[in-house]
Structures are given as C-alpha cells and as structure tokens.
Design a protein around this motif. Sequence first.
Motif: not given
Length: 190
Positions: A123-124, A121, A102
């Motif tokens: 969880c960017s 993403n 991630a």
Amino acid sequence: MKSLNVGSAVLAGAIGTVAMTALMYAAPLMGLPPMDLLLALGSLLPTGTSPYLVGGLMHLATGVILALLYAVVFERLLPGPQWLRGVTFSLAPWIFAITLMAPAMAWVQDVVSPAEARAINPCSPRPTPQAANPCAIRPNAGTSVRPANPCAAGAAEGTEAASPWLLRMMSLMAHLVYGGIVGLVYQRRA
C-alpha cells in the motif's frame, strides 16, 4: 505476574506467526493478490543477506513479542473464551499495521533503502517501477508492461490493481488467525 507462562507465550506467538505467514503466502493459491511481507520487512534493513531471512526473523520476533504482551496484559482483561480473547487482541496489531506500519515502511523505503533493492509495500503511496513489486500481477513474458502498485487508484495498462480494501481485509484475516491461535495455545500457569 506469577501466572505468566513465558514459554507458552513464546510458543503461541511462534505458532501464530507461522500460521499467519503461511496464510499470507497461500493467498495467491486462493485467487487473492500476493502479500510478500517478509521481503518488504527484510528489505528495510539491507544487511547483505537474504531479505526473506531478515524479514522472517523480524516478523517472528514481532509475533512473539505481541504474544508476550497479550499474556502479560490482555489475556486476563479480555472477556470470552481463550480463542476469542486472542482474536479480540489481534485487532490492535492489525490497526497498527494498516494505519502506522504501512506508511512508516513506505517512508523508510524512500529514505533508507536504495530504489533497486526496495520491496514495494503493498500500500505504498509511491511505488518504484524498477523494484520488483511482490503484490503486482505479473505480466506475461515478453510484454513491456510494468508491474503496478495494487493499492494505487489505477493500474498500469495490462495489469490489475488489487483493491486497498481487499488487501486490508486479507491482512485482517491473517491477524485474526494469529490472534485465535495465540489465544488457544497460550496457557497461563496454574
């Protein structure tokens, strides 16, 4: 090595990956936040073709390679019935995905991909407002609310952020399904 069954490992990896992907895309039907992994993976390599095709091929290849790794190294080492060996093995790819993959995807998206084509993403740490966030709760048509990163500490006004822990647990469940299927489907040669 003589008992390695490459065809069975490839089949197990393909079936496990398809099931895992279907589960991820079915999440919104169960009231869970969406996880658009194929778009996120496919937009890492802007090829001029559909990011879903590129992401799907990347995800399928990864699933097959991991199944081959399971067959070569872990299938004989892990204790328990076949399905449990696969489930136990799947914890390693899950940990890799949430701890290294991630953040690496976020970095690649920042460095390589243009902001307009970037798939966010889930969880960017740095979402791009211009990009279509596949994990955001979509605002109603006609509103000016922008999608928010569901892993962010807070969400933009009018949207709801998914808990980072919820997304990690959803990823864990998908990986466990993959591992269980790989463990059940893979049959070494007698």
